[in-house]
Write a protein that holds these residues in place. Structure first.
Motif, PDB file in Angstrom:
ATOM      1  N   ARG A 314       4.335   2.301 -10.641  1.00 29.44           N
ATOM      2  CA  ARG A 314       5.151   1.443 -10.164  1.00 29.44           C
ATOM      3  C   ARG A 314       6.484   1.494 -10.302  1.00 29.44           C
ATOM      4  N   LEU A 315       6.871   1.972 -11.523  1.00 31.57           N
ATOM      5  CA  LEU A 315       8.200   2.141 -11.889  1.00 31.57           C
ATOM      6  C   LEU A 315       8.690   3.235 -11.163  1.00 31.57           C
ATOM      7  N   VAL A 316       8.134   4.449 -10.822  1.00 36.77           N
ATOM      8  CA  VAL A 316       8.642   5.717 -10.000  1.00 36.77           C
ATOM      9  C   VAL A 316       8.535   5.243  -8.578  1.00 36.77           C
ATOM     10  N   ALA A 317       7.729   4.372  -7.953  1.00 31.76           N
ATOM     11  CA  ALA A 317       8.001   4.215  -6.586  1.00 31.76           C
ATOM     12  C   ALA A 317       9.096   3.033  -6.365  1.00 31.76           C
ATOM     13  N   GLU A 318       9.266   2.346  -7.357  1.00 30.34           N
ATOM     14  CA  GLU A 318      10.475   1.522  -7.431  1.00 30.34           C
ATOM     15  C   GLU A 318      11.991   2.255  -7.300  1.00 30.34           C
ATOM     16  N   ALA A 319      11.867   3.191  -8.133  1.00 31.57           N
ATOM     17  CA  ALA A 319      12.953   4.138  -8.472  1.00 31.57           C
ATOM     18  C   ALA A 319      13.303   5.002  -7.281  1.00 31.57           C
ATOM     19  N   MET A 320      12.135   5.606  -6.559  1.00 28.13           N
ATOM     20  CA  MET A 320      12.393   6.317  -5.315  1.00 28.13           C
ATOM     21  C   MET A 320      12.779   5.504  -4.189  1.00 28.13           C
ATOM     22  N   ALA A 321      12.436   4.123  -4.065  1.00 28.72           N
ATOM     23  CA  ALA A 321      12.928   3.180  -3.012  1.00 28.72           C
ATOM     24  C   ALA A 321      14.475   2.850  -3.325  1.00 28.72           C
ATOM     25  N   GLU A 322      14.958   2.759  -4.586  1.00 32.32           N
ATOM     26  CA  GLU A 322      16.214   2.625  -4.823  1.00 32.32           C
ATOM     27  C   GLU A 322      17.019   3.744  -4.371  1.00 32.32           C
ATOM     28  N   ARG A 323      16.419   4.921  -4.662  1.00 33.63           N
ATOM     29  CA  ARG A 323      17.193   6.184  -4.321  1.00 33.63           C
ATOM     30  C   ARG A 323      17.471   6.130  -2.714  1.00 33.63           C
ATOM     31  N   LEU A 324      16.388   5.797  -2.049  1.00 31.44           N
ATOM     32  CA  LEU A 324      16.608   5.724  -0.560  1.00 31.44           C
ATOM     33  C   LEU A 324      17.545   4.854  -0.007  1.00 31.44           C
TER      34      LEU A 324
END
Length: 550
Positions: A314-324
Protein backbone atom coordinates in the motif's frame (compact mmCIF):
# COMPACT_ATOMS: atom_id res chain seq x y z
CA UNK A 1 -8.46 -19.76 42.80
CA UNK A 2 -8.13 -19.71 38.98
CA UNK A 3 -6.04 -22.53 37.57
CA UNK A 4 -3.23 -22.39 35.03
CA UNK A 5 -5.76 -23.46 32.39
CA UNK A 6 -8.02 -20.58 33.43
CA UNK A 7 -5.13 -18.13 33.05
CA UNK A 8 -4.51 -19.34 29.52
CA UNK A 9 -8.21 -19.20 28.61
CA UNK A 10 -8.81 -15.76 30.11
CA UNK A 11 -5.74 -14.20 28.50
CA UNK A 12 -6.40 -15.77 25.12
CA UNK A 13 -10.05 -14.67 25.18
CA UNK A 14 -8.89 -11.03 25.15
CA UNK A 15 -7.45 -11.52 21.68
CA UNK A 16 -9.72 -14.05 19.97
CA UNK A 17 -13.43 -14.66 19.63
CA UNK A 18 -13.45 -18.24 18.30
CA UNK A 19 -11.80 -21.49 19.36
CA UNK A 20 -12.09 -24.65 17.24
CA UNK A 21 -11.18 -27.97 18.75
CA UNK A 22 -11.58 -31.57 19.85
CA UNK A 23 -11.77 -32.17 23.61
CA UNK A 24 -9.49 -34.67 25.34
CA UNK A 25 -7.60 -35.25 28.58
CA UNK A 26 -4.95 -32.65 27.85
CA UNK A 27 -7.25 -29.70 27.10
CA UNK A 28 -10.37 -30.53 29.13
CA UNK A 29 -9.63 -27.97 31.86
CA UNK A 30 -8.76 -25.29 29.32
CA UNK A 31 -12.10 -25.83 27.57
CA UNK A 32 -13.93 -25.87 30.89
CA UNK A 33 -12.39 -22.50 31.78
CA UNK A 34 -13.18 -21.12 28.35
CA UNK A 35 -16.84 -22.11 28.68
CA UNK A 36 -17.22 -20.85 32.24
CA UNK A 37 -15.64 -17.45 31.71
CA UNK A 38 -17.65 -16.90 28.51
CA UNK A 39 -14.61 -15.92 26.50
CA UNK A 40 -13.97 -17.14 22.99
CA UNK A 41 -16.87 -19.01 21.41
CA UNK A 42 -16.07 -22.72 21.14
CA UNK A 43 -16.83 -24.68 17.96
CA UNK A 44 -16.46 -28.45 18.25
CA UNK A 45 -14.75 -30.20 15.35
CA UNK A 46 -14.51 -33.94 14.73
CA UNK A 47 -10.78 -34.26 13.91
CA UNK A 48 -7.85 -32.37 15.36
CA UNK A 49 -6.53 -31.45 11.90
CA UNK A 50 -9.95 -29.96 11.23
CA UNK A 51 -9.64 -27.75 14.29
CA UNK A 52 -6.44 -26.16 12.97
CA UNK A 53 -7.91 -25.88 9.45
CA UNK A 54 -11.01 -24.12 10.77
CA UNK A 55 -8.90 -21.61 12.72
CA UNK A 56 -6.76 -21.11 9.61
CA UNK A 57 -9.81 -20.53 7.38
CA UNK A 58 -11.30 -18.16 9.96
CA UNK A 59 -8.22 -15.95 9.76
CA UNK A 60 -8.07 -16.03 5.97
CA UNK A 61 -11.73 -15.03 5.77
CA UNK A 62 -11.78 -12.40 8.53
CA UNK A 63 -8.22 -11.23 9.18
CA UNK A 64 -8.79 -11.94 12.88
CA UNK A 65 -6.83 -14.34 15.06
CA UNK A 66 -8.48 -17.62 16.02
CA UNK A 67 -7.40 -20.57 18.10
CA UNK A 68 -7.48 -24.33 17.78
CA UNK A 69 -7.14 -26.83 20.59
CA UNK A 70 -6.31 -30.52 20.94
CA UNK A 71 -5.13 -32.95 23.55
CA UNK A 72 -1.59 -34.32 23.86
CA UNK A 73 -0.05 -37.27 22.03
CA UNK A 74 -2.24 -38.57 19.22
CA UNK A 75 -4.43 -35.49 19.40
CA UNK A 76 -1.43 -33.27 18.79
CA UNK A 77 0.14 -35.39 16.05
CA UNK A 78 -3.18 -35.32 14.18
CA UNK A 79 -2.75 -31.55 13.76
CA UNK A 80 0.62 -31.64 12.00
CA UNK A 81 -0.43 -31.52 8.33
CA UNK A 82 -2.78 -28.62 8.99
CA UNK A 83 -0.12 -26.91 11.11
CA UNK A 84 2.42 -27.27 8.29
CA UNK A 85 -0.05 -25.74 5.83
CA UNK A 86 -0.62 -22.74 8.11
CA UNK A 87 3.16 -22.25 8.47
CA UNK A 88 3.70 -22.37 4.70
CA UNK A 89 0.79 -19.97 4.10
CA UNK A 90 1.93 -17.50 6.82
CA UNK A 91 -1.29 -17.81 8.80
CA UNK A 92 -1.20 -16.59 12.41
CA UNK A 93 -3.22 -18.79 14.74
CA UNK A 94 -2.90 -20.22 18.24
CA UNK A 95 -2.93 -23.95 18.92
CA UNK A 96 -3.54 -24.79 22.59
CA UNK A 97 -2.55 -28.36 23.42
CA UNK A 98 -1.98 -30.59 26.37
CA UNK A 99 1.56 -31.90 26.84
CA UNK A 100 3.58 -34.38 28.87
CA UNK A 101 3.89 -33.78 32.62
CA UNK A 102 6.82 -31.76 33.92
CA UNK A 103 8.09 -34.99 35.52
CA UNK A 104 8.76 -36.48 32.10
CA UNK A 105 7.05 -38.33 29.23
CA UNK A 106 4.61 -41.17 29.64
CA UNK A 107 4.47 -44.11 27.19
CA UNK A 108 1.96 -42.27 24.98
CA UNK A 109 3.78 -38.93 24.93
CA UNK A 110 6.00 -37.68 22.10
CA UNK A 111 8.36 -34.73 21.79
CA UNK A 112 5.70 -32.24 20.72
CA UNK A 113 8.03 -29.24 20.77
CA UNK A 114 10.36 -30.94 18.30
CA UNK A 115 7.47 -32.02 16.07
CA UNK A 116 6.04 -28.50 15.98
CA UNK A 117 9.48 -27.07 15.24
CA UNK A 118 9.92 -29.58 12.41
CA UNK A 119 7.02 -27.99 10.51
CA UNK A 120 8.04 -24.44 11.47
CA UNK A 121 5.89 -23.66 14.52
CA UNK A 122 7.27 -22.44 17.84
CA UNK A 123 5.95 -23.75 21.17
CA UNK A 124 5.47 -21.76 24.37
CA UNK A 125 5.03 -23.94 27.46
CA UNK A 126 3.11 -22.35 30.34
CA UNK A 127 3.84 -22.79 34.04
CA UNK A 128 2.05 -21.96 37.29
CA UNK A 129 3.72 -18.57 37.70
CA UNK A 130 3.74 -17.32 34.12
CA UNK A 131 0.71 -18.76 32.28
CA UNK A 132 -0.93 -15.43 31.43
CA UNK A 133 2.30 -13.71 30.40
CA UNK A 134 3.42 -16.67 28.29
CA UNK A 135 0.04 -16.76 26.55
CA UNK A 136 0.34 -13.06 25.73
CA UNK A 137 3.84 -13.59 24.36
CA UNK A 138 2.59 -16.45 22.16
CA UNK A 139 -0.15 -14.24 20.73
CA UNK A 140 2.36 -11.50 19.97
CA UNK A 141 4.68 -14.02 18.32
CA UNK A 142 1.89 -15.34 16.07
CA UNK A 143 0.85 -11.85 14.96
CA UNK A 144 4.39 -10.48 14.56
CA UNK A 145 5.77 -13.32 12.46
CA UNK A 146 2.47 -14.38 10.83
CA UNK A 147 2.91 -17.98 11.89
CA UNK A 148 0.89 -20.56 13.84
CA UNK A 149 2.10 -20.74 17.44
CA UNK A 150 1.61 -23.54 19.95
CA UNK A 151 0.73 -23.02 23.64
CA UNK A 152 1.48 -26.21 25.60
CA UNK A 153 -0.10 -26.94 29.00
CA UNK A 154 1.78 -29.75 30.84
CA UNK A 155 -0.62 -32.36 32.19
CA UNK A 156 0.35 -31.94 35.84
CA UNK A 157 0.17 -28.14 35.65
CA UNK A 158 -3.27 -27.73 34.05
CA UNK A 159 -5.24 -27.66 37.33
CA UNK A 160 -2.67 -25.96 39.58
CA UNK A 161 -3.85 -22.83 41.38
CA UNK A 162 -2.26 -19.77 39.79
CA UNK A 163 -3.88 -16.91 41.68
CA UNK A 164 -5.89 -14.03 40.17
CA UNK A 165 -5.50 -13.61 36.42
CA UNK A 166 -3.15 -10.66 35.87
CA UNK A 167 -3.50 -8.04 33.18
CA UNK A 168 -1.19 -8.90 30.31
CA UNK A 169 0.16 -6.24 27.95
CA UNK A 170 -1.42 -5.85 24.54
CA UNK A 171 0.52 -7.43 21.67
CA UNK A 172 2.80 -5.04 19.81
CA UNK A 173 3.19 -5.84 16.11
CA UNK A 174 5.60 -4.23 13.65
CA UNK A 175 4.40 -1.24 11.67
CA UNK A 176 4.05 -1.47 7.91
CA UNK A 177 7.42 -1.44 6.19
CA UNK A 178 7.74 2.09 4.81
CA UNK A 179 10.20 2.74 1.94
CA UNK A 180 11.77 5.88 3.43
CA UNK A 181 15.50 5.54 2.75
CA UNK A 182 17.00 7.30 -0.30
CA UNK A 183 17.57 4.07 -2.23
CA UNK A 184 13.94 3.00 -1.78
CA UNK A 185 12.66 6.43 -2.80
CA UNK A 186 14.85 6.40 -5.90
CA UNK A 187 13.58 2.93 -6.80
CA UNK A 188 9.96 4.03 -6.43
CA UNK A 189 10.54 7.06 -8.63
CA UNK A 190 12.21 4.92 -11.29
CA UNK A 191 9.35 2.39 -11.21
CA UNK A 192 6.72 5.13 -11.45
CA UNK A 193 8.54 6.73 -14.36
CA UNK A 194 8.72 3.35 -16.11
CA UNK A 195 4.98 2.91 -15.70
CA UNK A 196 4.33 6.41 -16.98
CA UNK A 197 6.40 5.75 -20.09
CA UNK A 198 4.91 2.32 -20.76
CA UNK A 199 2.64 1.76 -23.75
CA UNK A 200 1.16 -1.42 -22.29
CA UNK A 201 1.42 -1.20 -18.47
CA UNK A 202 0.18 -4.03 -16.24
CA UNK A 203 -0.40 -4.23 -12.49
CA UNK A 204 -0.42 -7.69 -10.88
CA UNK A 205 -1.45 -8.10 -7.23
CA UNK A 206 -1.41 -11.02 -4.80
CA UNK A 207 -2.62 -11.79 -1.31
CA UNK A 208 0.10 -9.61 0.21
CA UNK A 209 -1.45 -6.57 -1.45
CA UNK A 210 -4.79 -7.39 0.13
CA UNK A 211 -3.26 -7.90 3.58
CA UNK A 212 -1.60 -4.49 3.35
CA UNK A 213 -4.89 -2.81 2.39
CA UNK A 214 -3.51 -1.71 -0.97
CA UNK A 215 -6.71 -2.09 -2.99
CA UNK A 216 -7.66 1.58 -3.22
CA UNK A 217 -4.08 2.70 -3.88
CA UNK A 218 -3.70 0.10 -6.63
CA UNK A 219 -6.95 1.26 -8.19
CA UNK A 220 -5.66 4.84 -8.25
CA UNK A 221 -2.37 3.69 -9.75
CA UNK A 222 -4.18 1.74 -12.48
CA UNK A 223 -6.30 4.79 -13.32
CA UNK A 224 -3.28 7.09 -13.43
CA UNK A 225 -1.35 4.83 -15.81
CA UNK A 226 -4.14 3.26 -17.84
CA UNK A 227 -2.86 -0.15 -16.79
CA UNK A 228 -4.67 -3.41 -17.18
CA UNK A 229 -4.84 -5.38 -13.95
CA UNK A 230 -4.60 -9.03 -12.95
CA UNK A 231 -4.23 -11.02 -9.74
CA UNK A 232 -2.97 -14.27 -8.34
CA UNK A 233 -5.45 -16.92 -7.26
CA UNK A 234 -5.22 -15.66 -3.66
CA UNK A 235 -5.53 -12.00 -4.70
CA UNK A 236 -8.78 -12.18 -6.68
CA UNK A 237 -10.87 -9.05 -6.31
CA UNK A 238 -8.15 -6.86 -4.80
CA UNK A 239 -8.55 -4.20 -7.52
CA UNK A 240 -11.67 -2.07 -6.95
CA UNK A 241 -12.59 -1.77 -10.66
CA UNK A 242 -12.99 -5.05 -12.53
CA UNK A 243 -13.80 -3.48 -15.90
CA UNK A 244 -10.14 -3.56 -16.87
CA UNK A 245 -9.18 -6.71 -14.99
CA UNK A 246 -7.86 -9.82 -16.76
CA UNK A 247 -8.61 -12.18 -13.87
CA UNK A 248 -6.28 -14.76 -12.39
CA UNK A 249 -2.85 -15.29 -13.90
CA UNK A 250 -1.31 -18.66 -14.62
CA UNK A 251 -3.13 -21.88 -15.39
CA UNK A 252 -6.42 -20.60 -13.97
CA UNK A 253 -6.40 -17.68 -16.40
CA UNK A 254 -8.13 -17.50 -19.78
CA UNK A 255 -5.84 -17.93 -22.77
CA UNK A 256 -6.81 -14.57 -24.27
CA UNK A 257 -6.06 -12.78 -21.01
CA UNK A 258 -2.67 -14.49 -20.73
CA UNK A 259 -1.81 -13.32 -24.26
CA UNK A 260 -2.53 -9.72 -23.25
CA UNK A 261 -0.38 -10.08 -20.12
CA UNK A 262 2.46 -11.47 -22.19
CA UNK A 263 2.29 -8.38 -24.41
CA UNK A 264 2.80 -5.95 -21.49
CA UNK A 265 5.98 -3.90 -21.72
CA UNK A 266 6.08 -2.95 -18.00
CA UNK A 267 4.56 -5.05 -15.23
CA UNK A 268 4.58 -4.08 -11.55
CA UNK A 269 3.83 -6.92 -9.14
CA UNK A 270 2.50 -6.10 -5.65
CA UNK A 271 2.49 -8.63 -2.81
CA UNK A 272 2.75 -11.78 -4.91
CA UNK A 273 5.42 -14.46 -4.54
CA UNK A 274 5.43 -15.26 -8.28
CA UNK A 275 5.36 -19.01 -7.76
CA UNK A 276 5.60 -21.45 -10.64
CA UNK A 277 1.83 -21.62 -11.11
CA UNK A 278 1.30 -17.85 -11.18
CA UNK A 279 4.21 -17.52 -13.62
CA UNK A 280 3.00 -20.32 -15.91
CA UNK A 281 6.30 -22.05 -15.26
CA UNK A 282 8.22 -19.00 -16.51
CA UNK A 283 6.06 -18.13 -19.51
CA UNK A 284 3.63 -15.55 -18.09
CA UNK A 285 5.65 -12.58 -19.33
CA UNK A 286 7.59 -12.11 -22.56
CA UNK A 287 11.39 -11.84 -22.35
CA UNK A 288 11.16 -8.13 -23.16
CA UNK A 289 8.77 -7.28 -20.32
CA UNK A 290 10.29 -5.14 -17.58
CA UNK A 291 9.12 -6.77 -14.33
CA UNK A 292 9.19 -4.78 -11.08
CA UNK A 293 8.31 -6.61 -7.87
CA UNK A 294 7.10 -4.95 -4.65
CA UNK A 295 7.16 -7.10 -1.51
CA UNK A 296 8.37 -7.20 2.09
CA UNK A 297 10.66 -10.20 1.59
CA UNK A 298 14.42 -9.62 1.65
CA UNK A 299 14.83 -10.11 -2.10
CA UNK A 300 12.99 -10.81 -5.34
CA UNK A 301 11.32 -14.21 -5.52
CA UNK A 302 11.66 -14.96 -9.25
CA UNK A 303 14.67 -14.73 -11.59
CA UNK A 304 12.65 -12.83 -14.22
CA UNK A 305 12.25 -9.84 -11.87
CA UNK A 306 14.37 -6.95 -13.11
CA UNK A 307 13.82 -4.45 -10.28
CA UNK A 308 12.88 -5.12 -6.67
CA UNK A 309 11.31 -2.66 -4.23
CA UNK A 310 11.15 -3.79 -0.62
CA UNK A 311 8.24 -2.25 1.23
CA UNK A 312 4.56 -2.45 2.14
CA UNK A 313 2.42 -2.76 -0.99
CA UNK A 314 0.00 0.00 0.00
CA UNK A 315 2.70 2.47 0.95
CA UNK A 316 4.70 1.81 -2.21
CA UNK A 317 1.60 2.09 -4.43
CA UNK A 318 0.67 5.38 -2.77
CA UNK A 319 4.21 6.72 -3.23
CA UNK A 320 4.19 5.72 -6.90
CA UNK A 321 0.85 7.46 -7.44
CA UNK A 322 2.24 10.61 -5.81
CA UNK A 323 5.22 10.51 -8.16
CA UNK A 324 2.91 10.24 -11.17
CA UNK A 325 0.93 13.23 -9.96
CA UNK A 326 4.10 15.26 -9.43
CA UNK A 327 5.39 14.48 -12.92
CA UNK A 328 2.05 15.08 -14.63
CA UNK A 329 1.90 11.58 -16.13
CA UNK A 330 -1.06 10.70 -18.32
CA UNK A 331 -2.73 7.29 -18.83
CA UNK A 332 -1.42 5.07 -21.60
CA UNK A 333 -4.85 4.38 -23.12
CA UNK A 334 -4.04 0.67 -23.43
CA UNK A 335 -6.91 -0.61 -21.33
CA UNK A 336 -9.48 1.31 -23.36
CA UNK A 337 -8.16 -0.24 -26.58
CA UNK A 338 -8.98 -3.84 -25.58
CA UNK A 339 -12.00 -5.76 -24.26
CA UNK A 340 -10.86 -7.37 -20.99
CA UNK A 341 -14.20 -9.14 -20.41
CA UNK A 342 -13.95 -10.94 -23.73
CA UNK A 343 -10.34 -11.88 -23.14
CA UNK A 344 -11.01 -13.43 -19.71
CA UNK A 345 -13.89 -15.65 -20.90
CA UNK A 346 -13.52 -19.42 -20.50
CA UNK A 347 -15.05 -22.17 -22.68
CA UNK A 348 -18.31 -23.55 -21.30
CA UNK A 349 -17.80 -27.16 -22.32
CA UNK A 350 -20.09 -29.59 -24.09
CA UNK A 351 -22.71 -30.48 -21.47
CA UNK A 352 -21.74 -34.13 -21.39
CA UNK A 353 -18.28 -35.43 -22.24
CA UNK A 354 -17.61 -38.23 -24.71
CA UNK A 355 -17.85 -40.83 -21.95
CA UNK A 356 -21.40 -39.69 -21.11
CA UNK A 357 -20.49 -38.12 -17.79
CA UNK A 358 -20.92 -34.45 -16.93
CA UNK A 359 -18.46 -31.99 -18.48
CA UNK A 360 -16.98 -30.14 -15.46
CA UNK A 361 -16.64 -26.90 -17.47
CA UNK A 362 -20.35 -26.87 -18.21
CA UNK A 363 -21.18 -27.61 -14.59
CA UNK A 364 -18.79 -24.96 -13.28
CA UNK A 365 -20.13 -22.28 -15.61
CA UNK A 366 -23.74 -23.04 -14.72
CA UNK A 367 -23.03 -23.18 -10.98
CA UNK A 368 -21.26 -19.82 -11.24
CA UNK A 369 -24.45 -18.33 -12.67
CA UNK A 370 -26.63 -19.80 -9.93
CA UNK A 371 -24.56 -19.14 -6.81
CA UNK A 372 -25.66 -16.33 -4.47
CA UNK A 373 -23.71 -13.14 -5.16
CA UNK A 374 -22.76 -12.81 -1.48
CA UNK A 375 -20.57 -15.88 -1.25
CA UNK A 376 -17.30 -17.18 0.16
CA UNK A 377 -15.66 -20.03 -1.76
CA UNK A 378 -13.53 -22.50 0.18
CA UNK A 379 -11.44 -24.96 -1.77
CA UNK A 380 -9.83 -28.28 -1.05
CA UNK A 381 -6.88 -29.40 -3.18
CA UNK A 382 -6.94 -31.62 -6.24
CA UNK A 383 -7.38 -31.57 -10.02
CA UNK A 384 -10.78 -29.87 -9.70
CA UNK A 385 -9.22 -26.76 -8.11
CA UNK A 386 -9.19 -25.01 -11.47
CA UNK A 387 -12.95 -25.02 -12.03
CA UNK A 388 -13.92 -22.70 -9.17
CA UNK A 389 -11.01 -20.38 -9.89
CA UNK A 390 -11.96 -20.16 -13.56
CA UNK A 391 -15.74 -19.89 -13.33
CA UNK A 392 -16.72 -18.54 -9.89
CA UNK A 393 -15.69 -14.93 -9.38
CA UNK A 394 -15.45 -13.59 -5.82
CA UNK A 395 -15.70 -10.04 -4.54
CA UNK A 396 -12.40 -9.92 -2.64
CA UNK A 397 -9.44 -12.11 -1.61
CA UNK A 398 -10.99 -12.92 1.77
CA UNK A 399 -13.76 -14.71 -0.13
CA UNK A 400 -11.56 -17.29 -1.86
CA UNK A 401 -10.11 -19.59 0.81
CA UNK A 402 -7.68 -22.22 -0.46
CA UNK A 403 -6.41 -24.12 2.57
CA UNK A 404 -3.92 -26.75 1.44
CA UNK A 405 -2.36 -25.11 -1.60
CA UNK A 406 0.69 -23.80 0.24
CA UNK A 407 1.64 -27.29 1.47
CA UNK A 408 0.24 -29.12 -1.59
CA UNK A 409 -2.20 -31.00 0.63
CA UNK A 410 -5.66 -32.42 0.01
CA UNK A 411 -8.33 -33.30 2.56
CA UNK A 412 -8.67 -29.91 4.27
CA UNK A 413 -11.89 -28.81 2.59
CA UNK A 414 -14.76 -29.82 4.86
CA UNK A 415 -13.22 -28.31 8.04
CA UNK A 416 -12.57 -25.02 6.21
CA UNK A 417 -16.33 -24.46 6.06
CA UNK A 418 -16.96 -23.80 9.79
CA UNK A 419 -14.09 -21.31 9.96
CA UNK A 420 -15.32 -19.37 6.93
CA UNK A 421 -18.94 -19.56 8.11
CA UNK A 422 -18.17 -18.00 11.49
CA UNK A 423 -15.98 -15.35 9.83
CA UNK A 424 -18.73 -14.38 7.34
CA UNK A 425 -22.01 -15.19 9.11
CA UNK A 426 -24.05 -13.28 6.52
CA UNK A 427 -22.66 -15.03 3.43
CA UNK A 428 -23.19 -18.33 1.65
CA UNK A 429 -20.17 -20.63 2.09
CA UNK A 430 -19.46 -22.72 -1.01
CA UNK A 431 -17.05 -25.65 -0.67
CA UNK A 432 -15.41 -27.08 -3.78
CA UNK A 433 -13.81 -30.48 -3.17
CA UNK A 434 -12.98 -33.71 -4.90
CA UNK A 435 -13.95 -37.23 -4.02
CA UNK A 436 -10.40 -38.05 -2.86
CA UNK A 437 -9.99 -35.06 -0.56
CA UNK A 438 -13.64 -35.21 0.41
CA UNK A 439 -13.26 -38.75 1.72
CA UNK A 440 -10.01 -37.91 3.51
CA UNK A 441 -11.72 -35.12 5.49
CA UNK A 442 -15.05 -36.89 5.96
CA UNK A 443 -15.07 -36.58 9.76
CA UNK A 444 -15.76 -32.86 9.47
CA UNK A 445 -18.55 -33.18 6.92
CA UNK A 446 -20.74 -33.17 10.03
CA UNK A 447 -19.02 -30.03 11.33
CA UNK A 448 -19.63 -28.20 8.05
CA UNK A 449 -23.32 -29.13 7.98
CA UNK A 450 -23.85 -28.31 11.66
CA UNK A 451 -22.13 -24.92 11.63
CA UNK A 452 -23.02 -23.50 8.21
CA UNK A 453 -26.51 -25.02 8.00
CA UNK A 454 -28.58 -23.33 5.28
CA UNK A 455 -25.81 -20.86 4.51
CA UNK A 456 -23.53 -23.64 3.34
CA UNK A 457 -23.22 -25.90 0.33
CA UNK A 458 -20.63 -28.21 -1.17
CA UNK A 459 -19.81 -29.14 -4.74
CA UNK A 460 -18.08 -32.52 -4.91
CA UNK A 461 -16.30 -33.12 -8.22
CA UNK A 462 -16.73 -36.89 -8.27
CA UNK A 463 -14.71 -38.60 -11.00
CA UNK A 464 -14.02 -41.77 -9.01
CA UNK A 465 -10.30 -41.04 -9.05
CA UNK A 466 -7.42 -39.00 -7.75
CA UNK A 467 -7.69 -36.90 -10.89
CA UNK A 468 -4.42 -34.98 -10.64
CA UNK A 469 -2.46 -38.24 -10.43
CA UNK A 470 -4.38 -39.87 -13.26
CA UNK A 471 -3.76 -36.83 -15.46
CA UNK A 472 -0.04 -36.86 -14.79
CA UNK A 473 1.22 -40.32 -13.87
CA UNK A 474 -1.58 -42.25 -15.55
CA UNK A 475 -0.73 -40.52 -18.82
CA UNK A 476 2.89 -41.58 -18.31
CA UNK A 477 1.78 -45.20 -18.26
CA UNK A 478 1.91 -45.90 -14.53
CA UNK A 479 -0.55 -48.41 -13.13
CA UNK A 480 -3.83 -46.61 -12.48
CA UNK A 481 -5.26 -49.00 -9.91
CA UNK A 482 -3.94 -46.98 -6.93
CA UNK A 483 -5.26 -43.78 -8.56
CA UNK A 484 -8.86 -44.96 -8.78
CA UNK A 485 -11.60 -44.68 -6.15
CA UNK A 486 -14.82 -46.70 -6.14
CA UNK A 487 -17.63 -44.24 -6.89
CA UNK A 488 -18.96 -42.92 -3.58
CA UNK A 489 -22.44 -41.48 -3.04
CA UNK A 490 -21.63 -38.15 -1.41
CA UNK A 491 -25.27 -37.11 -1.62
CA UNK A 492 -26.16 -39.99 0.69
CA UNK A 493 -23.28 -39.16 3.03
CA UNK A 494 -24.56 -35.59 3.25
CA UNK A 495 -28.10 -36.74 3.99
CA UNK A 496 -26.78 -38.96 6.78
CA UNK A 497 -25.67 -35.87 8.74
CA UNK A 498 -28.64 -33.64 7.97
CA UNK A 499 -27.82 -32.10 4.60
CA UNK A 500 -29.83 -32.14 1.41
CA UNK A 501 -27.86 -34.34 -0.97
CA UNK A 502 -28.41 -34.50 -4.73
CA UNK A 503 -26.58 -36.49 -7.41
CA UNK A 504 -25.95 -34.35 -10.50
CA UNK A 505 -25.51 -36.19 -13.80
CA UNK A 506 -26.72 -33.61 -16.36
CA UNK A 507 -26.67 -29.81 -16.59
CA UNK A 508 -30.44 -29.82 -16.08
CA UNK A 509 -30.01 -31.50 -12.70
CA UNK A 510 -28.41 -28.27 -11.48
CA UNK A 511 -31.83 -26.64 -11.40
CA UNK A 512 -31.91 -27.88 -7.81
CA UNK A 513 -29.29 -25.24 -7.00
CA UNK A 514 -31.53 -22.50 -8.40
CA UNK A 515 -34.36 -23.74 -6.20
CA UNK A 516 -32.12 -23.94 -3.13
CA UNK A 517 -30.73 -20.44 -3.68
CA UNK A 518 -34.23 -19.00 -3.97
CA UNK A 519 -35.17 -20.26 -0.50
CA UNK A 520 -34.39 -18.23 2.65
CA UNK A 521 -31.22 -19.48 4.34
CA UNK A 522 -33.01 -20.25 7.61
CA UNK A 523 -35.55 -22.43 5.79
CA UNK A 524 -33.17 -24.69 3.90
CA UNK A 525 -30.54 -27.29 4.90
CA UNK A 526 -26.90 -27.48 3.90
CA UNK A 527 -26.72 -28.62 0.26
CA UNK A 528 -24.35 -31.29 -1.10
CA UNK A 529 -24.11 -31.51 -4.89
CA UNK A 530 -22.50 -34.80 -5.94
CA UNK A 531 -21.32 -34.05 -9.50
CA UNK A 532 -20.62 -37.21 -11.49
CA UNK A 533 -18.06 -35.61 -13.79
CA UNK A 534 -15.91 -36.96 -16.57
CA UNK A 535 -12.27 -37.55 -15.83
CA UNK A 536 -11.47 -37.07 -19.51
CA UNK A 537 -11.75 -33.27 -19.34
CA UNK A 538 -8.42 -31.96 -18.08
CA UNK A 539 -8.15 -28.49 -16.53
CA UNK A 540 -5.87 -26.05 -18.40
CA UNK A 541 -3.53 -25.62 -15.43
CA UNK A 542 -3.08 -29.40 -15.37
CA UNK A 543 -2.07 -29.31 -19.02
CA UNK A 544 0.73 -26.91 -18.02
CA UNK A 545 1.90 -29.32 -15.32
CA UNK A 546 1.77 -32.22 -17.78
CA UNK A 547 3.80 -30.20 -20.29
CA UNK A 548 6.47 -29.31 -17.74
CA UNK A 549 6.72 -32.87 -16.43
CA UNK A 550 6.60 -34.63 -19.79
Amino acid sequence: MPSVSAHVAATLARHIDHVFGVMGNGNAYFLDALERQRGGEYCAMRHEAGAVVAADAYFRASGRLAAATATYGAGFTNTLTALAEAVQAHIPLILVVGDEPTSGPRPWDVDQIALAAAVGARTYTVGRADAAATTAIAVEHALTYRVPTVIAIPYDVATRDAGPVPEAPEPVVPAAQAPVDPFSRAGIEAAADALAAAERPLLLAGRGAWISGAGRALGALADATGALTASTALGRGVFPDDRFDLGVTGGFGAEGAMELIRSADVAVVFGASLNQFTMRFGELFAPGTRIIQVDTRPAATHPHVGSYLRGDARLVAEAMAERLTETGASPSGWRESVDPAAHRAHPRGDGLAADGRLDPRTAAARIGELLPEDRVVVSDGGHFIGWANMYWPVASPDRMIMVGTAYQSIGLGWPSVPGAALAHPESTIVLTTGDGGGLMALADLESAVRVARGRGMAVVWNDAAYGAEVNLYGLKGLAQGPMRIPEVDFAALGRAVGAEGVVIRTPEDLDVLAEWTARPADERPFLVLDLRISGDVIAPYQHEIIRVNS
